[in-house]
Motif scaffolding. Structure first.
Motif, PDB file in Angstrom:
ATOM      1  N   THR A  92       7.998  -9.572   8.758  1.00  0.00           N
ATOM      2  CA  THR A  92       7.614  -9.873   7.208  1.00  0.00           C
ATOM      3  C   THR A  92       5.988  -9.983   7.246  1.00  0.00           C
ATOM      4  O   THR A  92       5.542  -9.032   6.324  1.00  0.00           O
ATOM      5  CB  THR A  92       8.502  -9.719   6.353  1.00  0.00           C
ATOM      6  OG1 THR A  92       8.885 -11.632   6.132  1.00  0.00           O
ATOM      7  CG2 THR A  92      10.588  -9.379   6.579  1.00  0.00           C
ATOM      8  N   GLY A  93       5.744 -10.995   7.567  1.00  0.00           N
ATOM      9  CA  GLY A  93       4.172 -11.342   7.685  1.00  0.00           C
ATOM     10  C   GLY A  93       3.289 -10.593   7.847  1.00  0.00           C
ATOM     11  O   GLY A  93       2.376 -10.163   6.476  1.00  0.00           O
ATOM     12  N   GLY A  94       3.656  -9.865   8.525  1.00  0.00           N
ATOM     13  CA  GLY A  94       2.302  -8.951   8.691  1.00  0.00           C
ATOM     14  C   GLY A  94       2.357  -7.590   8.026  1.00  0.00           C
ATOM     15  O   GLY A  94       1.485  -7.175   6.921  1.00  0.00           O
ATOM     16  N   ILE A  95       3.656  -6.675   7.265  1.00  0.00           N
ATOM     17  CA  ILE A  95       3.635  -6.198   6.135  1.00  0.00           C
ATOM     18  C   ILE A  95       2.845  -6.674   5.273  1.00  0.00           C
ATOM     19  O   ILE A  95       2.601  -5.904   4.784  1.00  0.00           O
ATOM     20  CB  ILE A  95       5.558  -6.027   5.891  1.00  0.00           C
ATOM     21  CG1 ILE A  95       6.221  -5.010   8.100  1.00  0.00           C
ATOM     22  CG2 ILE A  95       5.586  -4.697   5.095  1.00  0.00           C
ATOM     23  CD1 ILE A  95       7.114  -4.939   7.793  1.00  0.00           C
ATOM     24  N   LYS A  96       3.547  -7.724   4.463  1.00  0.00           N
ATOM     25  CA  LYS A  96       3.231  -7.366   3.720  1.00  0.00           C
ATOM     26  C   LYS A  96       1.510  -8.361   3.604  1.00  0.00           C
ATOM     27  O   LYS A  96       1.000  -8.122   2.591  1.00  0.00           O
ATOM     28  CB  LYS A  96       4.114  -9.645   2.866  1.00  0.00           C
ATOM     29  CG  LYS A  96       5.395  -9.407   2.440  1.00  0.00           C
ATOM     30  CD  LYS A  96       5.610 -10.972   2.569  1.00  0.00           C
ATOM     31  CE  LYS A  96       7.464 -11.018   2.217  1.00  0.00           C
ATOM     32  NZ  LYS A  96       7.854 -12.474   2.381  1.00  0.00           N
ATOM     33  N   ALA A  97       1.013  -8.968   4.471  1.00  0.00           N
ATOM     34  CA  ALA A  97      -0.118  -8.827   4.393  1.00  0.00           C
ATOM     35  C   ALA A  97      -1.110  -7.540   4.344  1.00  0.00           C
ATOM     36  O   ALA A  97      -2.209  -7.923   4.033  1.00  0.00           O
ATOM     37  CB  ALA A  97      -0.842  -9.874   5.954  1.00  0.00           C
ATOM     38  N   THR A  98      -0.506  -6.607   4.891  1.00  0.00           N
ATOM     39  CA  THR A  98      -1.055  -5.534   4.706  1.00  0.00           C
ATOM     40  C   THR A  98      -0.835  -4.456   3.420  1.00  0.00           C
ATOM     41  O   THR A  98      -1.343  -3.163   3.322  1.00  0.00           O
ATOM     42  CB  THR A  98      -1.222  -4.528   6.422  1.00  0.00           C
ATOM     43  OG1 THR A  98      -0.023  -4.369   6.288  1.00  0.00           O
ATOM     44  CG2 THR A  98      -1.556  -5.794   7.704  1.00  0.00           C
ATOM     45  N   ALA A  99       0.252  -4.523   3.271  1.00  0.00           N
ATOM     46  CA  ALA A  99       0.985  -3.461   2.201  1.00  0.00           C
ATOM     47  C   ALA A  99       0.063  -3.047   1.080  1.00  0.00           C
ATOM     48  O   ALA A  99      -0.184  -1.838   1.234  1.00  0.00           O
ATOM     49  CB  ALA A  99       1.870  -4.386   1.327  1.00  0.00           C
ATOM     50  N   ALA A 100      -0.953  -3.677   1.089  1.00  0.00           N
ATOM     51  CA  ALA A 100      -2.031  -3.376  -0.317  1.00  0.00           C
ATOM     52  C   ALA A 100      -2.738  -2.412  -0.025  1.00  0.00           C
ATOM     53  O   ALA A 100      -3.532  -1.102  -0.106  1.00  0.00           O
ATOM     54  CB  ALA A 100      -2.621  -4.575  -0.893  1.00  0.00           C
ATOM     55  N   GLY A 101      -2.977  -2.489   1.099  1.00  0.00           N
ATOM     56  CA  GLY A 101      -4.292  -1.836   2.331  1.00  0.00           C
ATOM     57  C   GLY A 101      -3.495  -0.259   2.259  1.00  0.00           C
ATOM     58  O   GLY A 101      -4.263   0.760   2.871  1.00  0.00           O
ATOM     59  N   ILE A 102      -2.266  -0.514   2.914  1.00  0.00           N
ATOM     60  CA  ILE A 102      -1.525   0.658   3.433  1.00  0.00           C
ATOM     61  C   ILE A 102      -1.205   1.555   2.280  1.00  0.00           C
ATOM     62  O   ILE A 102      -1.174   2.941   2.430  1.00  0.00           O
ATOM     63  CB  ILE A 102      -0.501   0.201   4.061  1.00  0.00           C
ATOM     64  CG1 ILE A 102      -0.539  -0.415   5.284  1.00  0.00           C
ATOM     65  CG2 ILE A 102       0.902   1.885   4.283  1.00  0.00           C
ATOM     66  CD1 ILE A 102       0.606  -0.970   6.427  1.00  0.00           C
ATOM     67  N   ALA A 103      -0.926   0.572   0.813  1.00  0.00           N
ATOM     68  CA  ALA A 103      -0.278   1.678  -0.341  1.00  0.00           C
ATOM     69  C   ALA A 103      -1.178   2.051  -0.371  1.00  0.00           C
ATOM     70  O   ALA A 103      -1.714   3.586  -1.256  1.00  0.00           O
ATOM     71  CB  ALA A 103      -0.302   0.666  -0.866  1.00  0.00           C
ATOM     72  N   ALA A 104      -3.254   1.574  -0.276  1.00  0.00           N
ATOM     73  CA  ALA A 104      -3.600   2.161  -0.646  1.00  0.00           C
ATOM     74  C   ALA A 104      -4.198   3.179  -0.719  1.00  0.00           C
ATOM     75  O   ALA A 104      -4.974   4.583  -0.812  1.00  0.00           O
ATOM     76  CB  ALA A 104      -5.638   1.223  -0.809  1.00  0.00           C
ATOM     77  N   ALA A 105      -4.422   3.152   1.152  1.00  0.00           N
ATOM     78  CA  ALA A 105      -4.462   4.415   1.854  1.00  0.00           C
ATOM     79  C   ALA A 105      -3.410   6.367   1.742  1.00  0.00           C
ATOM     80  O   ALA A 105      -4.033   7.118   1.612  1.00  0.00           O
ATOM     81  CB  ALA A 105      -4.216   4.503   3.646  1.00  0.00           C
ATOM     82  N   VAL A 106      -2.385   5.767   1.403  1.00  0.00           N
ATOM     83  CA  VAL A 106      -1.466   6.807   1.088  1.00  0.00           C
ATOM     84  C   VAL A 106      -1.890   7.413  -0.272  1.00  0.00           C
ATOM     85  O   VAL A 106      -1.653   8.092  -0.567  1.00  0.00           O
ATOM     86  CB  VAL A 106      -0.087   6.108   0.884  1.00  0.00           C
ATOM     87  CG1 VAL A 106       0.692   6.715   0.169  1.00  0.00           C
ATOM     88  CG2 VAL A 106       0.235   5.798   2.201  1.00  0.00           C
ATOM     89  N   PHE A 107      -2.032   6.486  -1.711  1.00  0.00           N
ATOM     90  CA  PHE A 107      -2.907   6.808  -2.447  1.00  0.00           C
ATOM     91  C   PHE A 107      -4.104   7.500  -2.650  1.00  0.00           C
ATOM     92  O   PHE A 107      -3.790   8.613  -3.424  1.00  0.00           O
ATOM     93  CB  PHE A 107      -2.714   5.817  -3.610  1.00  0.00           C
ATOM     94  CG  PHE A 107      -3.299   6.104  -4.579  1.00  0.00           C
ATOM     95  CD1 PHE A 107      -2.495   6.573  -5.497  1.00  0.00           C
ATOM     96  CD2 PHE A 107      -4.429   6.018  -5.101  1.00  0.00           C
ATOM     97  CE1 PHE A 107      -2.861   7.287  -7.800  1.00  0.00           C
ATOM     98  CE2 PHE A 107      -4.761   5.940  -6.330  1.00  0.00           C
ATOM     99  CZ  PHE A 107      -4.352   6.633  -7.414  1.00  0.00           C
ATOM    100  N   PHE A 108      -4.388   6.985  -1.908  1.00  0.00           N
ATOM    101  CA  PHE A 108      -5.781   7.480  -1.996  1.00  0.00           C
ATOM    102  C   PHE A 108      -5.708   9.301  -1.403  1.00  0.00           C
ATOM    103  O   PHE A 108      -6.856   9.769  -1.401  1.00  0.00           O
ATOM    104  CB  PHE A 108      -7.212   7.173  -1.771  1.00  0.00           C
ATOM    105  CG  PHE A 108      -7.676   5.903  -2.289  1.00  0.00           C
ATOM    106  CD1 PHE A 108      -8.367   6.497  -4.186  1.00  0.00           C
ATOM    107  CD2 PHE A 108      -7.743   4.802  -2.312  1.00  0.00           C
ATOM    108  CE1 PHE A 108      -8.874   5.569  -4.438  1.00  0.00           C
ATOM    109  CE2 PHE A 108      -7.896   3.768  -3.220  1.00  0.00           C
ATOM    110  CZ  PHE A 108      -7.659   4.654  -4.689  1.00  0.00           C
ATOM    111  N   GLY A 109      -5.355   9.181   0.105  1.00  0.00           N
ATOM    112  CA  GLY A 109      -4.825  10.347   0.934  1.00  0.00           C
ATOM    113  C   GLY A 109      -4.143  11.502   0.208  1.00  0.00           C
ATOM    114  O   GLY A 109      -4.687  12.846  -0.120  1.00  0.00           O
ATOM    115  N   TYR A 110      -3.223  11.307  -1.073  1.00  0.00           N
ATOM    116  CA  TYR A 110      -2.715  11.768  -1.863  1.00  0.00           C
ATOM    117  C   TYR A 110      -3.599  12.424  -2.912  1.00  0.00           C
ATOM    118  O   TYR A 110      -3.077  13.772  -2.941  1.00  0.00           O
ATOM    119  CB  TYR A 110      -1.088  11.389  -1.911  1.00  0.00           C
ATOM    120  CG  TYR A 110      -0.489  11.698  -3.250  1.00  0.00           C
ATOM    121  CD1 TYR A 110       0.445  12.888  -2.704  1.00  0.00           C
ATOM    122  CD2 TYR A 110      -0.277  12.563  -4.274  1.00  0.00           C
ATOM    123  CE1 TYR A 110       1.177  14.655  -3.478  1.00  0.00           C
ATOM    124  CE2 TYR A 110       0.448  12.642  -5.232  1.00  0.00           C
ATOM    125  CZ  TYR A 110       0.533  13.686  -4.935  1.00  0.00           C
ATOM    126  OH  TYR A 110       1.824  14.561  -6.025  1.00  0.00           O
TER     127      TYR A 110
END
Length: 122
Positions: A92-110
């Motif tokens: 889970t550590g990698g997911i937690k570390a990158t969650a903000a970047g992934i969420a931002a990419a999804v949000f701005f893509g949408y």
């Protein structure tokens, strides 16, 4: 003067990473998706052997913004998670570390899909 050299170093390192990607696209038959996987995996492997962290310390955003930086973030999060929580933390550590970047990419893509008219390439 120090900040100008920091910007130049970040630009040079980030540019060099992008040049490698361009060379792979121009001179090999690799698809962009495969190059993406190679870059992320290279970031993970270089972090695991201890070579990417010194590059991040020298180049800053020039090393963390490209796809290799995403691999670095995944590996760093997984290592820290494993040290703190064991096997579950490694997963889970990698997911937690990158969650903000992934969420931002999804949000701005949408957001951009709503603002602009997306079209498929022909």
């Amino acid at each position: 003067m120090s900040s100008i050299t920091d910007y130049l170093i970040a630009f040079a390192v980030g540019g060099a990473i992008c040049v490698v990607g361009e060379l792979l696209m121009c001179y090999t038959r690799l698809t962009p998706a495969r190059i993406l996987v190679i870059f992320v995996t290279a970031g993970v492997v270089l972090t695991a052997v201890g070579l990417y962290k010194p590059l991040v310390e020298i180049a800053g955003a020039g090393a963390t913004v490209p796809l290799t930086g995403f691999g670095y973030s995944l590996a760093t999060g997984a290592i820290e998670g494993a040290q703190n929580e064991g096997l579950i933390g490694a997963i889970t550590g990698g997911i937690k570390a990158t969650a903000a970047g992934i969420a931002a990419a999804v949000f701005f893509g949408y957001l951009f899909a709503l603002i602009f008219t997306p079209k498929t390439k022909n």
